[in-house]
Design a protein around this motif. Structure first.
Motif, mmCIF file in Angstrom:
data_model
loop_
_atom_site.group_PDB
_atom_site.id
_atom_site.type_symbol
_atom_site.label_atom_id
_atom_site.label_comp_id
_atom_site.label_asym_id
_atom_site.label_seq_id
_atom_site.Cartn_x
_atom_site.Cartn_y
_atom_site.Cartn_z
ATOM 1 N N ARG A 126 0.862 -1.245 0.345
ATOM 2 C CA ARG A 126 0.036 0.036 0.004
ATOM 3 C C ARG A 126 0.922 1.249 0.062
ATOM 4 O O ARG A 126 0.556 2.340 -0.907
ATOM 5 C CB ARG A 126 -0.968 -0.045 1.276
ATOM 6 N N LEU A 127 1.815 1.256 0.962
ATOM 7 C CA LEU A 127 2.725 2.546 0.574
ATOM 8 C C LEU A 127 3.416 2.660 -0.453
ATOM 9 O O LEU A 127 3.735 3.730 -1.021
ATOM 10 C CB LEU A 127 3.947 2.257 1.884
ATOM 11 N N VAL A 128 4.216 1.516 -1.050
ATOM 12 C CA VAL A 128 4.568 1.646 -2.364
ATOM 13 C C VAL A 128 3.493 2.223 -3.590
ATOM 14 O O VAL A 128 4.122 2.791 -4.358
ATOM 15 C CB VAL A 128 5.474 0.376 -2.688
ATOM 16 N N THR A 163 15.601 15.211 -3.829
ATOM 17 C CA THR A 163 14.236 15.403 -3.409
ATOM 18 C C THR A 163 13.454 14.175 -3.675
ATOM 19 O O THR A 163 12.529 14.069 -2.544
ATOM 20 C CB THR A 163 13.830 16.595 -4.133
ATOM 21 N N HIS A 164 13.691 13.660 -4.509
ATOM 22 C CA HIS A 164 12.906 12.254 -4.913
ATOM 23 C C HIS A 164 13.115 11.283 -3.591
ATOM 24 O O HIS A 164 12.164 10.606 -3.189
ATOM 25 C CB HIS A 164 13.358 11.784 -6.103
ATOM 26 N N MET A 165 14.386 11.138 -3.071
ATOM 27 C CA MET A 165 14.865 10.095 -2.207
ATOM 28 C C MET A 165 14.116 10.600 -0.912
ATOM 29 O O MET A 165 13.442 10.024 -0.212
ATOM 30 C CB MET A 165 16.100 10.178 -2.115
ATOM 31 N N GLY A 212 9.632 10.015 3.103
ATOM 32 C CA GLY A 212 8.574 10.469 3.601
ATOM 33 C C GLY A 212 7.413 9.634 3.515
ATOM 34 O O GLY A 212 6.665 9.122 4.384
ATOM 35 N N LYS A 213 6.895 9.244 2.292
ATOM 36 C CA LYS A 213 5.681 8.572 1.771
ATOM 37 C C LYS A 213 5.824 6.806 2.493
ATOM 38 O O LYS A 213 4.755 6.639 2.690
ATOM 39 C CB LYS A 213 5.495 8.534 0.382
ATOM 40 N N LEU A 214 7.045 6.369 2.424
ATOM 41 C CA LEU A 214 7.116 5.070 3.035
ATOM 42 C C LEU A 214 7.194 5.092 4.757
ATOM 43 O O LEU A 214 7.119 4.158 5.228
ATOM 44 C CB LEU A 214 8.403 4.598 2.550
ATOM 45 N N GLY A 215 7.313 6.298 4.994
ATOM 46 C CA GLY A 215 7.412 6.297 6.572
ATOM 47 C C GLY A 215 8.516 5.865 7.363
ATOM 48 O O GLY A 215 8.449 5.358 8.599
ATOM 49 N N VAL A 216 9.727 5.968 6.824
ATOM 50 C CA VAL A 216 10.952 5.559 7.081
ATOM 51 C C VAL A 216 12.042 6.743 7.241
ATOM 52 O O VAL A 216 11.635 7.768 6.692
ATOM 53 C CB VAL A 216 11.379 4.250 6.364
ATOM 54 N N ALA A 239 16.053 1.187 5.587
ATOM 55 C CA ALA A 239 14.796 0.825 5.859
ATOM 56 C C ALA A 239 13.720 0.913 4.693
ATOM 57 O O ALA A 239 12.779 0.141 4.693
ATOM 58 C CB ALA A 239 14.222 1.793 6.867
ATOM 59 N N ALA A 240 14.048 1.941 3.739
ATOM 60 C CA ALA A 240 13.095 1.771 2.697
ATOM 61 C C ALA A 240 13.454 0.833 1.505
ATOM 62 O O ALA A 240 12.398 -0.033 1.045
ATOM 63 C CB ALA A 240 13.472 3.040 1.722
#
Length: 262
Positions: free
Chosen positions: A175-177, A213-215, A220-224, A229-230
């Motif tokens: 879901r996060l991806v 910026t993308h990283m 941030g979106k993956l919450g790590v 961790a990503a």
């Protein structure tokens, strides 16, 4: 009489040799032993090339641990010159992927639901205590050849709990991806491939600042809070590494005369 070819993989010499001898006494069993993961892979390749592949792999759940700590004694054969340590679960996964006809059974000194669940996810067909009776082990060997899965009843609840939790984590990771943009997914695949910011920028024809910026957006979106961790979350979601032989849009990239031709 159809004979069952068994390969015992254990880096404890006494146990491996004793088990091999006990199995060899059976009229329908041919058995060999390997003292490490790499040695087992070589034995599998050699047997397949000779047209007499193995049917069942009996793998120590803690394969490699003894050599890593210097406390074990390997079955005779190459040891120090091994190019890497292959643990039991990794060996099961590799054999399951590359030689699906070979059934793997994990031999364990103690029942561990987490490790047993990992073994089943890797492709193992059975989990057996090392101190079980020979009759029990033979029943498991013959059972997995009938496509049965053998697990001690006492482990069943714990293993089901671990598998359910793993499925939940995978679903959440997926879901996060899915929340990432297509470009952010490309960046994540590059991260899974182990590429640094500069390499990602060159691969995707972006500036290092844009990649940074993308990283940051990916984290941030993956919450790590880290690349490691990503990457771990991405792997749980089934995200594979970027293919180094293709460009950002999936086009083949071939180096010709010092220039990249697409």
């Amino acid at each position: 009489m159809a004979r069952i070819r068994v390969l015992v993989v254990d880096d404890h010499r006494i146990f491996a040799e004793s088990l091999a001898a006990a199995l060899a006494a059976e009229p329908d069993v041919d058995v060999s032993a390997a003292g490490s993961g790499p040695a087992a892979l070589r034995a599998l390749e050699r047997a397949a090339a000779e047209g007499r592949g193995y049917d069942v792999l009996l793998v120590d759940a803690e394969l490699g641990a003894a050599l890593a700590t210097g406390t074990g004694y390997a079955v005779p054969g190459p040891r120090q010159e091994e190019t890497g340590v292959v643990d039991g679960i990794s060996l099961v996964a590799g054999v399951s992927s590359g030689r699906p006809a070979v059934r793997s059974v994990v031999l364990a000194e103690k029942d561990d639901p987490r490790v047993a669940a990992r073994a089943l996810q890797a492709g193992a067909s059975g989990w057996v205590a090392k101190d079980c009776s020979l009759q029990r082990l033979l029943a498991v060997i013959r059972g997995v050849l009938r496509d049965e899965t053998h697990l001690p009843p006492a482990l069943l609840t714990g293993v089901l709990r671990e598998l359910t939790a793993a499925r939940k984590h995978r679903t959440e990771s997926e879901r996060l991806v899915d929340s990432l943009t297509p470009r952010e997914r490309e960046v994540l695949r590059c991260m899974v491939a182990g590429l640094g910011r500069k390499a990602v920028a060159e691969r995707l024809f972006l500036s290092p600042h844009t990649v940074r910026t993308h990283m940051q957006n990916v984290l941030g979106k993956l919450g790590v809070h880290s690349t490691l961790a990503a990457v771990a979350l991405a792997r749980r979601a089934g995200v594979g590494p970027a293919d180094p032989t293709t460009g950002p849009l999936g086009r083949d990239v071939v180096e010709r005369g010092g220039q990249l031709a697409q």
